[in-house]
Design an enzyme around this catalytic site. Structure first.
Site, PDB file in Angstrom:
ATOM      1  N   THR A 160       0.821  -1.216   0.000  1.00  0.00           N
ATOM      2  CA  THR A 160       0.000   0.000   0.000  1.00  0.00           C
ATOM      3  C   THR A 160       0.860   1.275   0.000  1.00  0.00           C
ATOM      4  O   THR A 160       1.956   1.287   0.560  1.00  0.00           O
ATOM      5  CB  THR A 160      -0.943   0.019   1.227  1.00  0.00           C
ATOM      6  OG1 THR A 160      -1.680  -1.204   1.238  1.00  0.00           O
ATOM      7  CG2 THR A 160      -1.917   1.157   1.206  1.00  0.00           C
ATOM      8  N   GLY A 190      -9.703  -4.697   1.321  1.00  0.00           N
ATOM      9  CA  GLY A 190      -8.886  -4.492   2.516  1.00  0.00           C
ATOM     10  C   GLY A 190      -9.286  -3.240   3.271  1.00  0.00           C
ATOM     11  O   GLY A 190     -10.377  -2.681   3.092  1.00  0.00           O
ATOM     12  N   GLY A 212      -0.299  -2.207   5.742  1.00  0.00           N
ATOM     13  CA  GLY A 212      -0.066  -3.460   6.445  1.00  0.00           C
ATOM     14  C   GLY A 212      -1.226  -4.424   6.319  1.00  0.00           C
ATOM     15  O   GLY A 212      -2.017  -4.327   5.372  1.00  0.00           O
ATOM     16  N   GLY A 214      -4.424  -5.753   6.188  1.00  0.00           N
ATOM     17  CA  GLY A 214      -5.691  -5.040   6.093  1.00  0.00           C
ATOM     18  C   GLY A 214      -6.751  -5.553   7.043  1.00  0.00           C
ATOM     19  O   GLY A 214      -7.495  -4.770   7.649  1.00  0.00           O
TER      20      GLY A 214
HETATM   21  N1  GLY Z   1      -3.362  -2.724   3.607  1.00  0.00           N
HETATM   22  C1  GLY Z   1      -3.854  -3.075   2.338  1.00  0.00           C
HETATM   23  C2  GLY Z   1      -4.659  -4.262   2.311  1.00  0.00           C
HETATM   24  O1  GLY Z   1      -4.595  -5.081   3.225  1.00  0.00           O
HETATM   25  O2  GLY Z   1      -5.393  -4.432   1.361  1.00  0.00           O
END
Ligand code: GLY
Length: 293
Positions: A160, A190, A212, A214
C-alpha cells in the site's frame, strides 16, 4: 518532525526479490518515488493549493511506480487479476471518496476523488465503480498488460501507498491506494478504502494513512484510533506507535502508519523490517528515509 506532507511506499519486508535485475534495488526505487511524490504534493501547496490536491497528486506518482503495491505495481489476486482499492479524505469538511475492486483504472485515487465530488456516495466498488468511471469518461487502462509485481511470488516488498498533508491554510487531507495483498481471494476488500481503517483526516485531530495487514487494521479501525488518541492529547508519534504496538500485541499483525497533526507535527511508525517514506520539511526541502520496525 515538522512537515507539510509525508508519503510512504508501504510497510513490509523489502528484502531482495528473486528475478530483480542487479542494481535495481526495490527499496532505492521506492525511496526515489516517495521523494518525487512528496515534491509533487509540496509544489501544489507552495502555489497555494490544497492539502487535498497535494495528497491526490502525491499518490498518483506512487501509483505510477511499478515497484510499489498500488496502481501499476499492484499485486495480483488468486485469479491473476489486479483489483485495486483507494481512498481520499478532506479533513476540513470530512468529505470522503473511495473505490474498491477497481480493475481497469491507472490512478484509482483520482477515481476515488470523483466519487467524493461527483456522487452523493462515499464508496463505489467493482462493477458500480466501473460504470461510474464510464459515465464520467474517466481514463481507463488495460491492467492485464501490466507486468507482474516482482514480489507477487514472495511477499518481500511493501504494502500500500499513502500520503498525508497539511496546507498553508492549516487544512489536513489523506489519500491511500493499494493493490491489496498478494494472492487474495477475488472480491476481497482491505482496509485501504474504508474510512477510519486505511485512512482518516479531521482538522480537529490529524490526517492518518495506514499500511499493512488489512484485516487487522480494519479490526482496530487503526487510522481513526490514531486520530482519537491525538484528540485526547497524545503526541502524533506516540499515537502512531501505540496503534502499531496494539496491532502486534492484540492481533499478531504487522503494518505501519504515517500521520500529520494540526500543528504539522509528523508521526511515523511500523513493526515491519522497513517502511520507505519521504517528507517535505521547512522551506519545502524534501527528504526520505526508511523506518524500521
Ligand atoms: N493494507 C492493504 C490491504 O490489506 O489491502
Amino acid at each position: 518532525m515538522k512537515a507539510s506532507i509525508v508519503v510512504h511506499g508501504g510497510a513490509g519486508g523489502w528484502a531482495g526479490q528473486a528475478g530483480q535485475p542487479a542494481g535495481d534495488d526495490p527499496l532505492r526505487r521506492a525511496l526515489a518515488a516517495c521523494e518525487e511524490a512528496a515534491r509533487a504534493g509540496e509544489a501544489i501547496m507552495a502555489r497555494g493549493g490544497s492539502a487535498l490536491d497535494a495528497v491526490e497528486a502525491a499518490v498518483r506518482v506512487l501509483e505510477d511506480e511499478p515497484s510499489l503495491n498500488a496502481g501499476r505495481g499492484s499485486f495480483r489476486n488468486l485469479a491473476g487479476e489486479v483489483e485495486m482499492d483507494a481512498l481520499i479524505m478532506d479533513g476540513a469538511t470530512l468529505a470522503l471518496g473511495a473505490v474498491a475492486i477497481v480493475r481497469d483504472v491507472c490512478n484509482p485515487v483520482s477515481l476515488a476523488r470523483r466519487v467524493m465530488t461527483d456522487t452523493p456516495h462515499t464508496l463505489l466498488a467493482a462493477e458500480g465503480a466501473a460504470r461510474f468511471a464510464d459515465a464520467i469518461g474517466f481514463p481507463r487502462c488495460d491492467t492485464r498488460m501490466w507486468p507482474l509485481h516482482p514480489a507477487d511470488a514472495a511477499r518481500a516488498a511493501g504494502d500500500t501507498v499513502g500520503a498525508v498533508a497539511r496546507d498553508r491554510a492549516g487544512n489536513l487531507a489523506v489519500a491511500v491506494s493499494t493493490g491489496g495483498i498478494p494472492r487474495k481471494m477475488p472480491g476481497r476488500i482491505g482496509d485501504s478504502p474504508l474510512a477510519g481503517c486505511g485512512g482518516y483526516a479531521d482538522n480537529a485531530s490529524a490526517a492518518v494513512a495506514a499500511t499493512g495487514d488489512g484485516e487487522a487494521l480494519m479490526k482496530l479501525v487503526a487510522s481513526k484510533r490514531v486520530c482519537d488518541d491525538i484528540a485526547r492529547g497524545a503526541s502524533v508519534q506516540a499515537a502512531c506507535e501505540a496503534t502499531v504496538a496494539l496491532l502486534a500485541q492484540r492481533l499478531g499483525a504487522s503494518g505501519g502508519l504515517i500521520a500529520l497533526d494540526r500543528a504539522g507535527e509528523a508521526g511515523i511508525a511500523c513493526n515491519t523490517p522497513a517502511m520507505p517514506y519521504a517528507w517535505a520539511g521547512e522551506h519545502g526541502v524534501v527528504r526520505s528515509a526508511v523506518r524500521t520496525g
